[in-house]
Write an enzyme that holds these catalytic residues in place. Structure first.
Site, PDB file in Angstrom:
ATOM      1  NE  ARG A  33       1.580  -4.269   3.596  1.00 36.92           N
ATOM      2  CZ  ARG A  33       0.452  -3.916   4.179  1.00 36.92           C
ATOM      3  NH1 ARG A  33      -0.317  -4.822   4.737  1.00 36.92           N
ATOM      4  NH2 ARG A  33       0.074  -2.676   4.195  1.00 36.92           N
ATOM      5  CG  ASP A  46      -7.273  -5.814   4.209  1.00 36.65           C
ATOM      6  OD1 ASP A  46      -8.232  -5.351   3.569  1.00 36.65           O
ATOM      7  OD2 ASP A  46      -6.085  -5.590   3.928  1.00 36.65           O
ATOM      8  CG  HIS A  82      -2.024  -1.008   1.106  1.00 37.95           C
ATOM      9  ND1 HIS A  82      -2.987  -0.971   0.122  1.00 37.95           N
ATOM     10  CD2 HIS A  82      -2.290  -2.117   1.839  1.00 37.95           C
ATOM     11  CE1 HIS A  82      -3.818  -1.999   0.268  1.00 37.95           C
ATOM     12  NE2 HIS A  82      -3.406  -2.722   1.294  1.00 37.95           N
ATOM     13  CD  GLU A 141      -3.883  -8.483   5.189  1.00 33.62           C
ATOM     14  OE1 GLU A 141      -4.093  -7.340   5.593  1.00 33.62           O
ATOM     15  OE2 GLU A 141      -3.310  -8.739   4.108  1.00 33.62           O
TER      16      GLU A 141
HETATM   17  C1  3PY Z   1      -4.470  -4.311   7.601  1.00 29.14           C
HETATM   18  O1  3PY Z   1      -4.771  -3.901   8.728  1.00 29.14           O
HETATM   19  O2  3PY Z   1      -5.247  -4.869   6.831  1.00 29.14           O
HETATM   20  C2  3PY Z   1      -3.118  -4.132   7.122  1.00 29.14           C
HETATM   21  O3  3PY Z   1      -2.760  -4.663   6.097  1.00 29.14           O
HETATM   22  C3  3PY Z   1      -2.197  -3.268   7.912  1.00 29.14           C
HETATM   23  O4  3PY Z   1      -1.260  -2.679   7.093  1.00 29.14           O
HETATM   24 MG    MG Z   2      -4.238  -5.410   4.880  1.00 31.48          MG
END
Ligand code: 3PY
Ligand code: MG
Length: 255
Positions: A71, A176, A46, A150
């Site tokens: 990441r 997420d 991101h 996530e």
């Molecule tokens: C999330 O909280 O989904 C993340 O990927 C944090 O960067």
């Molecule tokens: Mg995320």
């Protein structure tokens, strides 16, 4: 303590805190590296950070005691290999939802016999101070492969995911995860659904002997996560620090 001790420090039971870089700016990464952060994460998913930026930011932070992790991007094993070759101490892979995803990630981040990482670790080998043979045999233990949890699917498959050889940690993306658990209704890591899911992650991590980590949207949440047993916690992004620092300065200036 040195930047390359990241994995040993976790193994020794320390809780480590990381800043999160979205901006592709080596000097900003270096400034964070000179503070007391245990690590910085370069966010290629991101953030605005690309392959070449990773190398430039890793070398900018070199010489500080701060570890660097990346990441990665879903389904992109190129960035994983390049970041490890540049000498990062870990990869946080987003959206690892199934055992197949976990196998793919473990393959990309480990040399045989555990995985299929391709050879070419110029900078990483120099940083480790090892010759070819020792690096080939030791490299899998020099970094941490974090599978991001996530989604509801990831929770369902959690034992299979952390049972994959070469996966060393679970890293929760609570934003997420909330979106997934509420079927797109909410993005709020403080909701009960997320809190309950964190217990599932912590218990699975303990069962399989992998490290539990998590992204914290606020320092308050970060402290709560640390007290619950997470051992690697993000504590704010470069863009967030710029915005809040600037807002605070402006309000002091203008009253
Ligand atoms: C999330 O909280 O989904 C993340 O990927 C944090 O960067
Ligand atoms: Mg995320």
């Amino acid at each position: 303590m040195s930047a390359t001790d990241f994995r040993q420090r976790l193994q020794a039971g320390e809780t480590l805190y990381t800043a999160w870089c979205l901006l592709a700016e080596p000097n900003a990464a270096e400034m964070l590296g000179r503070q007391e952060w245990d690590a910085i994460v370069l966010d290629c998913q991101h953030g605005y950070i690309d392959h070449l930026d990773v190398l430039r930011m890793v070398t900018a932070v070199h010489g500080t005691d701060t570890s660097v992790l990346v990441r990665s991007i879903p389904n992109d094993e190129g960035i994983i290999g390049k970041a490890l070759d540049a000498g990062v101490q870990g990869i946080i892979a987003p959206m690892i939802n199934t055992v197949e995803d976990a196998r793919w990630f473990a393959q990309a981040s480990n040399y045989p016999p555990v995985g299929q990482r391709s050879w070419g670790p110029g900078r990483a080998m120099a940083m480790a101070g090892l010759g070819k043979q020792d690096f080939l045999h030791g490299a899998n233990d020099l970094s941490v492969a974090w599978a991001m949890v996530e989604t509801a699917d990831a929770l369902d498959n959690i034992d299979a995911i952390c049972g994959v050889e070469g996966i060393n940690g679970l890293f929760v993306g609570p934003n997420d995860l909330c979106v997934s658990l509420t079927n797109g209704e909410h993005v709020d890591p403080t909701r009960d659904e997320v809190k309950r899911a964190l217990d599932v992650v912590l218990e699975a991590a303990a069962r399989h002997g992998v490290f539990p980590g998590i992204f914290a949207n606020t320092p308050e949440l970060g402290r709560e996560f640390a007290s619950r047993g997470f051992v690697f916690i993000s504590g704010g992004s470069d863009t967030g620090m710029l915005t809040s620092g600037s807002a605070s300065l402006l309000s002091q200036l203008k009253g």
